[in-house]
Write a protein that holds these residues in place. Sequence first.
Motif, short mmCIF file in Angstrom:
data_model
loop_
_atom_site.label_atom_id
_atom_site.label_comp_id
_atom_site.label_asym_id
_atom_site.label_seq_id
_atom_site.Cartn_x
_atom_site.Cartn_y
_atom_site.Cartn_z
N ILE A 79 43.69 132.10 -58.33
CA ILE A 79 42.90 131.72 -59.51
C ILE A 79 43.81 131.18 -60.61
N LYS A 80 44.91 131.87 -60.85
CA LYS A 80 45.86 131.44 -61.88
C LYS A 80 46.47 130.09 -61.53
N MET A 81 46.82 129.90 -60.27
CA MET A 81 47.43 128.64 -59.83
C MET A 81 46.47 127.46 -60.06
N ILE A 82 45.18 127.65 -59.70
CA ILE A 82 44.19 126.58 -59.89
C ILE A 82 43.98 126.29 -61.37
N LYS A 83 43.97 127.33 -62.19
CA LYS A 83 43.83 127.13 -63.64
C LYS A 83 45.04 126.39 -64.21
N ASP A 84 46.23 126.68 -63.71
CA ASP A 84 47.43 125.97 -64.15
C ASP A 84 47.35 124.49 -63.78
N LEU A 85 46.74 124.19 -62.64
CA LEU A 85 46.64 122.81 -62.17
C LEU A 85 45.54 122.03 -62.90
N ARG A 86 44.40 122.67 -63.11
CA ARG A 86 43.23 121.95 -63.61
C ARG A 86 42.94 122.18 -65.09
N GLY A 87 43.48 123.22 -65.66
CA GLY A 87 43.21 123.50 -67.07
C GLY A 87 42.67 124.91 -67.24
N GLN A 88 42.85 125.44 -68.42
CA GLN A 88 42.47 126.82 -68.67
C GLN A 88 40.95 126.96 -68.86
N THR A 89 40.43 128.06 -68.39
CA THR A 89 39.01 128.37 -68.50
C THR A 89 38.87 129.88 -68.44
N ASP A 90 37.78 130.40 -68.99
CA ASP A 90 37.52 131.83 -68.85
C ASP A 90 36.24 132.10 -68.04
N LYS A 91 35.71 131.03 -67.41
CA LYS A 91 34.50 131.20 -66.60
C LYS A 91 34.75 132.05 -65.37
N ASP A 92 36.03 132.15 -64.96
CA ASP A 92 36.33 132.94 -63.78
C ASP A 92 35.94 134.40 -63.96
N LYS A 93 36.02 134.90 -65.20
CA LYS A 93 35.68 136.31 -65.46
C LYS A 93 34.21 136.58 -65.13
N GLU A 94 33.34 135.69 -65.55
CA GLU A 94 31.91 135.84 -65.27
C GLU A 94 31.64 135.75 -63.77
N LEU A 95 32.30 134.81 -63.10
CA LEU A 95 32.08 134.60 -61.66
C LEU A 95 32.61 135.77 -60.83
N ILE A 96 33.72 136.35 -61.28
CA ILE A 96 34.24 137.56 -60.61
C ILE A 96 33.20 138.67 -60.68
N GLU A 97 32.54 138.78 -61.81
CA GLU A 97 31.49 139.79 -62.00
C GLU A 97 30.27 139.48 -61.14
#
Length: 235
Positions: free
Chosen positions: A94-112
Amino acid sequence: MVEITDLQKAFGKNQVLNGIDLTINKGGIFAVLGPNGSGKTTIIKSVLGMVIPDGGDIKVFDTNIKRNSSYRKKIDYLPQIANFPSNLKVIELIKMIKDLRGQTDKDKELIEIFRLQPFLYKKLGTLSGGTKQKVNILLTFMFDSPIIIMDEPTTGLDPISLIRLKELITREKKKGKAILITSHIMSFVEEVADEIVFILEGKIYFKGSIEDLKNKTKQVDFEHAIANILKENHA
């Protein structure tokens, strides 16, 4: 959003796409259907620039994609098979993809949403197919791109995760996104799709609503309508 004109593609002597014309507008869910080898994935990969067509044009937001890769930033893509590095932990991917494409916090909601908390610090190689697919979905919806392309998104999902995926797709559609899906699960397609495109032997056999297809084939349900097309063309 996406305009495909006279798309042609052959692999050797096998003519996979033979003059595909297709327009995908915003605020809709489009299902591309057809038997194995009909050209569904080739269309998707052509739009993504992963396959170079032999002829025809593809425009994304009125820009021809030839010699232009910047349009890909406007597309979120879920591949049919995600080949994740097996030694990476989920949280590291997840961190690697965010580093490549840009920062987001939507991953937190999707993890839930997909209950991925217990798997965040596990290596991808140890995960079940269904859990890998949830990670695949998370990576697809983590960014807020106007176009979403999903190749067989339901693979390996349990019933609860499937419900959550359908809710997620519907929510993104309401934001005005264009969503393109391929699937062999007709019940899933019937629930989410606004329009279907049925491809046979590299050509569009039918394009329209599910109700239109039922009327055309004189069938009362969607699965029998699809079966009718296949039967007619293999008679």
